[in-house]
Design a protein around this motif. Structure first.
Motif, PDB file in Angstrom:
ATOM      1  N   SER A  17       0.830  -1.212   0.000  1.00 40.47           N
ATOM      2  CA  SER A  17       0.000   0.000   0.000  1.00 40.47           C
ATOM      3  C   SER A  17       0.859   1.256   0.000  1.00 40.47           C
ATOM      4  O   SER A  17       0.645   2.179  -0.792  1.00 40.47           O
ATOM      5  N   PHE A  18       1.847   1.265   0.904  1.00 39.58           N
ATOM      6  CA  PHE A  18       2.718   2.443   0.979  1.00 39.58           C
ATOM      7  C   PHE A  18       3.595   2.556  -0.270  1.00 39.58           C
ATOM      8  O   PHE A  18       3.791   3.649  -0.797  1.00 39.58           O
ATOM      9  N   THR A  21       1.563   3.767  -3.317  1.00 40.50           N
ATOM     10  CA  THR A  21       1.264   5.198  -3.177  1.00 40.50           C
ATOM     11  C   THR A  21       2.494   6.029  -3.533  1.00 40.50           C
ATOM     12  O   THR A  21       2.405   7.003  -4.285  1.00 40.50           O
ATOM     13  N   VAL A  24       3.164   5.898  -7.406  1.00 43.34           N
ATOM     14  CA  VAL A  24       2.229   6.699  -8.210  1.00 43.34           C
ATOM     15  C   VAL A  24       2.487   8.196  -8.008  1.00 43.34           C
ATOM     16  O   VAL A  24       2.509   8.970  -8.964  1.00 43.34           O
ATOM     17  N   MET A  25       2.740   8.600  -6.761  1.00 41.20           N
ATOM     18  CA  MET A  25       2.966  10.027  -6.511  1.00 41.20           C
ATOM     19  C   MET A  25       4.281  10.495  -7.131  1.00 41.20           C
ATOM     20  O   MET A  25       4.346  11.581  -7.702  1.00 41.20           O
ATOM     21  N   ASN A  28       3.960  10.866 -10.917  1.00 39.11           N
ATOM     22  CA  ASN A  28       3.325  12.124 -11.311  1.00 39.11           C
ATOM     23  C   ASN A  28       4.307  13.287 -11.267  1.00 39.11           C
ATOM     24  O   ASN A  28       4.277  14.160 -12.132  1.00 39.11           O
ATOM     25  N   VAL A  29       5.170  13.288 -10.257  1.00 44.15           N
ATOM     26  CA  VAL A  29       6.189  14.340 -10.167  1.00 44.15           C
ATOM     27  C   VAL A  29       7.142  14.230 -11.353  1.00 44.15           C
ATOM     28  O   VAL A  29       7.453  15.222 -12.018  1.00 44.15           O
ATOM     29  N   THR A  32       5.581  15.390 -14.550  1.00 43.41           N
ATOM     30  CA  THR A  32       5.444  16.844 -14.560  1.00 43.41           C
ATOM     31  C   THR A  32       6.768  17.525 -14.879  1.00 43.41           C
ATOM     32  O   THR A  32       6.830  18.451 -15.687  1.00 43.41           O
TER      33      THR A  32
ATOM     34  N   LEU B  33       4.835  15.144   5.009  1.00 40.80           N
ATOM     35  CA  LEU B  33       4.814  13.709   4.704  1.00 40.80           C
ATOM     36  C   LEU B  33       5.833  12.955   5.549  1.00 40.80           C
ATOM     37  O   LEU B  33       5.556  11.846   6.023  1.00 40.80           O
ATOM     38  N   LEU B  37       4.531  10.243   8.096  1.00 38.23           N
ATOM     39  CA  LEU B  37       4.941   8.841   7.942  1.00 38.23           C
ATOM     40  C   LEU B  37       5.591   8.328   9.221  1.00 38.23           C
ATOM     41  O   LEU B  37       5.297   7.226   9.682  1.00 38.23           O
ATOM     42  N   TYR B  58      -3.215   5.446   6.659  1.00 35.91           N
ATOM     43  CA  TYR B  58      -2.419   6.658   6.442  1.00 35.91           C
ATOM     44  C   TYR B  58      -2.138   6.953   4.977  1.00 35.91           C
ATOM     45  O   TYR B  58      -1.680   8.051   4.654  1.00 35.91           O
ATOM     46  N   VAL B  59      -2.363   5.996   4.106  1.00 35.27           N
ATOM     47  CA  VAL B  59      -2.312   6.329   2.684  1.00 35.27           C
ATOM     48  C   VAL B  59      -3.696   6.222   2.056  1.00 35.27           C
ATOM     49  O   VAL B  59      -4.038   6.980   1.140  1.00 35.27           O
ATOM     50  N   LEU B  99      -4.204  13.769 -11.947  1.00 35.19           N
ATOM     51  CA  LEU B  99      -3.876  13.670 -10.514  1.00 35.19           C
ATOM     52  C   LEU B  99      -5.053  13.074  -9.749  1.00 35.19           C
ATOM     53  O   LEU B  99      -4.881  12.210  -8.884  1.00 35.19           O
ATOM     54  N   PHE B 103      -5.133   9.480  -7.610  1.00 33.31           N
ATOM     55  CA  PHE B 103      -5.533   9.295  -6.215  1.00 33.31           C
ATOM     56  C   PHE B 103      -6.743   8.368  -6.103  1.00 33.31           C
ATOM     57  O   PHE B 103      -6.864   7.613  -5.133  1.00 33.31           O
ATOM     58  N   PHE B 212      -0.722  15.428   1.434  1.00 32.25           N
ATOM     59  CA  PHE B 212      -1.247  15.070   0.109  1.00 32.25           C
ATOM     60  C   PHE B 212      -1.839  16.300  -0.583  1.00 32.25           C
ATOM     61  O   PHE B 212      -1.679  16.480  -1.780  1.00 32.25           O
ATOM     62  N   TYR B 215       0.956  18.417  -1.746  1.00 34.57           N
ATOM     63  CA  TYR B 215       1.553  17.724  -2.900  1.00 34.57           C
ATOM     64  C   TYR B 215       0.756  18.036  -4.167  1.00 34.57           C
ATOM     65  O   TYR B 215       1.312  18.363  -5.209  1.00 34.57           O
ATOM     66  N   VAL B 219       2.248  19.904  -7.576  1.00 30.32           N
ATOM     67  CA  VAL B 219       2.244  19.292  -8.910  1.00 30.32           C
ATOM     68  C   VAL B 219       1.278  20.026  -9.830  1.00 30.32           C
ATOM     69  O   VAL B 219       1.596  20.309 -10.988  1.00 30.32           O
TER      70      VAL B 219
END
Lengths: 52, 247
Positions: A17-18, A21, A24-25, A28-29, A32, B33, B37, B58-59, B99, B103, B212, B215, B219
């Protein structure tokens, strides 16, 4: 420490899960920033060709 | 007020403002973050019912909130664009879509990874999960519609209308856990004042959620700047900046 990574037996659910995440994040960066680089280099090319 | 709004709506001013804000927001995002975390993985105690598996919250929850928040931004910008022809709003909506889709995907995927150990299934066609999946399809539909119409202004208007129509799905997602008897648990912290989650577990959740959001801002602002440069490549101010190497 290994106890931490074991996540009480749920490691195979918690860490993916972590990780997913984060992937994917960051993707995206990355997308960009590479788009930004492309746009800027195109602008510079365009500009220098109209200048001369 | 209107003057200020008008000034911000100018792409040139927006570009400059975004240029100043982005590095500050990026630092704030990294701190939020990192602390979130750390507190979520090391400080927050083990849940007495779900053991360590609950840490997926948490995510999962911040991602799910972002999927709704970004959609509302997109819909609001679409309205601004349709009613006041605000070009900047159209750009913000356009760059927000991928984006939001990201998510939404994360909310679904991490939810699945949480559902397996807790409910014994990766997927269930319950109201919350199904309406969130529909949200993903709306995001994808928005992007597909935009790229499938060659005329840029027609594409922008069609996409804006789709975004506004899709708003009906948002309250459905939000209230699905109350309207239907879902497998998905009801909100843990929405009840202001009496959240059913302990403060030591709540703090990292709020830090992550804020992280988030910041973030997304970082972006989104950078993507918006990219599109502004692209669309206004021939304007005087962009030429000036290219010449001075100040992009």
């Amino acid at each position: 420490m290994s106890e931490f990574f074991a996540m009480g037996g749920y490691a195979m659910y918690v860490w993916p899960s972590f990780a997913l995440t984060a992937i994917v994040m960051l993707a995206n960066v990355y997308a960009t920033l590479s788009q930004r680089k492309k746009v800027i280099s195109r602008l510079k090319r365009q500009h220098s060709s109209t200048e001369s | 007020m209107f003057r200020w709004f008008h000034k911000l709506a100018s792409t040139k001013n927006f570009y400059r403002l975004a240029e100043i804000l982005t590095p500050l927001l990026a630092v704030a995002c990294a701190i939020l973050l990192a602390v979130g975390l750390y507190r979520g993985l090391f400080v927050a105690p083990t849940d007495y019912e779900q053991g360590e598996s609950y840490r997926i919250i948490y995510v999962h929850v911040p991602a799910a909130w972002m999927s709704l928040f970004i959609y509302m931004v997109m819909a609001f910008c679409s309205l601004l664009f349709l009613v006041w022809k605000m070009k900047l709003a159209d750009i913000v909506a356009q760059v927000s879509a991928p984006l939001g889709a990201s998510f939404t995907f994360l909310a679904l995927a991490t939810g699945s990874l949480w559902g397996k150990p807790m409910w014994g299934t990766w997927w269930e066609w319950d109201a919350r999960l199904t309406s969130e999946l529909i949200l993903l399809f709306i995001y994808i539909g928005y992007m597909a519609l935009r790229s499938s119409i060659d005329n840029k202004s027609t594409a922008a208007r069609a996409a804006a209308i789709l975004a506004l129509v899709g708003v009906v799905n948002i309250p459905i997602i939000h209230y699905s856990v109350e309207w239907w008897n879902t497998l998905h648990q009801p909100a843990s912290i929405a009840k202001i004042g009496t959240p059913s989650i302990h403060i030591s577990m709540l703090i990292p959740l709020l830090l992550m959620a804020l992280g988030f959001k910041v973030y997304y801002l970082v972006v989104m602002l950078t993507k918006t700047r990219n599109v502004i440069l692209e669309r206004e490549a021939n304007s005087a101010w962009v030429r000036e900046r290219v010449k001075e190497n100040r992009l």
